[in-house]
Design a protein around this motif. Structure first.
Motif, PDB file in Angstrom:
ATOM      1  N   ILE A   6       0.867  -1.180   0.000  1.00 19.42           N
ATOM      2  CA  ILE A   6       0.000   0.000   0.000  1.00 19.42           C
ATOM      3  C   ILE A   6       0.903   1.229   0.000  1.00 19.42           C
ATOM      4  N   SER A   7       0.592   2.213  -0.846  1.00 17.35           N
ATOM      5  CA  SER A   7       1.344   3.469  -0.873  1.00 17.35           C
ATOM      6  C   SER A   7       0.483   4.589  -0.317  1.00 17.35           C
ATOM      7  N   VAL A   8       1.087   5.434   0.500  1.00 13.57           N
ATOM      8  CA  VAL A   8       0.401   6.597   1.053  1.00 13.57           C
ATOM      9  C   VAL A   8       1.320   7.808   0.981  1.00 13.57           C
ATOM     10  N   VAL A   9       0.730   8.992   0.975  1.00 17.25           N
ATOM     11  CA  VAL A   9       1.473  10.246   0.978  1.00 17.25           C
ATOM     12  C   VAL A   9       1.064  11.016   2.224  1.00 17.25           C
ATOM     13  N   PHE A  10       2.055  11.407   3.037  1.00 18.33           N
ATOM     14  CA  PHE A  10       1.798  12.132   4.273  1.00 18.33           C
ATOM     15  C   PHE A  10       2.719  13.333   4.382  1.00 18.33           C
ATOM     16  N   SER A  11       2.289  14.291   5.156  1.00 25.26           N
ATOM     17  CA  SER A  11       3.142  15.396   5.563  1.00 25.26           C
ATOM     18  C   SER A  11       3.264  15.325   7.076  1.00 25.26           C
ATOM     19  N   ILE A  12       4.475  15.436   7.582  1.00 27.71           N
ATOM     20  CA  ILE A  12       4.633  15.438   9.036  1.00 27.71           C
ATOM     21  C   ILE A  12       5.028  16.820   9.525  1.00 27.71           C
ATOM     22  N   THR A  13       4.621  17.817   8.759  1.00 27.84           N
ATOM     23  CA  THR A  13       4.863  19.198   9.172  1.00 27.84           C
ATOM     24  C   THR A  13       3.595  19.762   9.789  1.00 27.84           C
ATOM     25  N   GLY A  14       3.743  20.726  10.624  1.00 25.03           N
ATOM     26  CA  GLY A  14       2.586  21.391  11.204  1.00 25.03           C
ATOM     27  C   GLY A  14       1.715  20.453  12.014  1.00 25.03           C
ATOM     28  N   GLY A  15       0.416  20.583  11.862  1.00 26.50           N
ATOM     29  CA  GLY A  15      -0.524  19.785  12.638  1.00 26.50           C
ATOM     30  C   GLY A  15      -0.847  18.436  12.033  1.00 26.50           C
ATOM     31  N   SER A  20      -1.043  11.832  10.512  1.00 30.97           N
ATOM     32  CA  SER A  20      -0.259  10.926   9.660  1.00 30.97           C
ATOM     33  C   SER A  20       0.154   9.666  10.401  1.00 30.97           C
ATOM     34  N   THR A  21       0.641   9.819  11.610  1.00 26.84           N
ATOM     35  CA  THR A  21       1.067   8.648  12.371  1.00 26.84           C
ATOM     36  C   THR A  21      -0.123   7.787  12.774  1.00 26.84           C
ATOM     37  N   LEU A  22      -1.253   8.413  13.095  1.00 25.29           N
ATOM     38  CA  LEU A  22      -2.454   7.658  13.437  1.00 25.29           C
ATOM     39  C   LEU A  22      -2.949   6.852  12.236  1.00 25.29           C
ATOM     40  N   ILE A  27      -3.569   1.703   9.275  1.00 25.72           N
ATOM     41  CA  ILE A  27      -3.373   0.926   8.048  1.00 25.72           C
ATOM     42  C   ILE A  27      -2.612  -0.358   8.354  1.00 25.72           C
ATOM     43  N   VAL A  28      -1.579  -0.253   9.188  1.00 25.63           N
ATOM     44  CA  VAL A  28      -0.788  -1.432   9.564  1.00 25.63           C
ATOM     45  C   VAL A  28      -1.648  -2.430  10.330  1.00 25.63           C
ATOM     46  N   GLU A  29      -2.508  -1.943  11.228  1.00 21.80           N
ATOM     47  CA  GLU A  29      -3.405  -2.840  11.974  1.00 21.80           C
ATOM     48  C   GLU A  29      -4.382  -3.551  11.047  1.00 21.80           C
ATOM     49  N   GLU A  30      -4.975  -2.806  10.126  1.00 21.60           N
ATOM     50  CA  GLU A  30      -6.012  -3.358   9.251  1.00 21.60           C
ATOM     51  C   GLU A  30      -5.443  -4.257   8.153  1.00 21.60           C
ATOM     52  N   TYR A  31      -4.278  -3.895   7.626  1.00 19.76           N
ATOM     53  CA  TYR A  31      -3.676  -4.628   6.514  1.00 19.76           C
ATOM     54  C   TYR A  31      -2.293  -5.132   6.901  1.00 19.76           C
TER      55      TYR A  31
END
Length: 93
Positions: A6-15, A20-22, A27-31
């Motif tokens: 599975i590919s995802v795009v996240f930003s870990i800047t700001g809020g 993103s971590t949640l 995703i890891v739990e479900e898949y």
């Protein structure tokens, strides 16, 4: 996406870092049978929108390492430089 990852795009800047971590942990739990490949935008000292970006980044790194099998990193400065080279002289965030 192919059946093995599975590919995802996240930003870990700001809020967005907490969200993103949640999302990546859910995703890891479900898949759990699939690999998680993530594209993450990291803050840069040259393009700093908020004073807490560095703090959020440090807190998010551990979750990224635990949840993602492969992480592609991007930084705000590189993205801004590409936008300026392509004619967008004042990129907005």
């Amino acid at each position: 996406a192919p059946s093995g990852w599975i590919s995802v795009v996240f930003s870990i800047t700001g809020g967005a870092s907490g969200l993103s971590t949640l999302v990546s942990s859910k995703i890891v739990e479900e898949y759990s049978d699939k690999q998680l490949h993530a594209f993450h935008t990291f803050p840069s000292s040259d393009v700093n929108c908020h004073s807490f970006e560095a703090y959020n980044t440090v807190l998010s790194i551990t979750q990224l390492i635990n949840n993602c099998n492969l992480i592609y990193t991007l930084d705000n400065t590189s993205i801004e430089n590409v936008l300026k080279e392509r004619g967008n002289k004042t990129p907005s965030y």
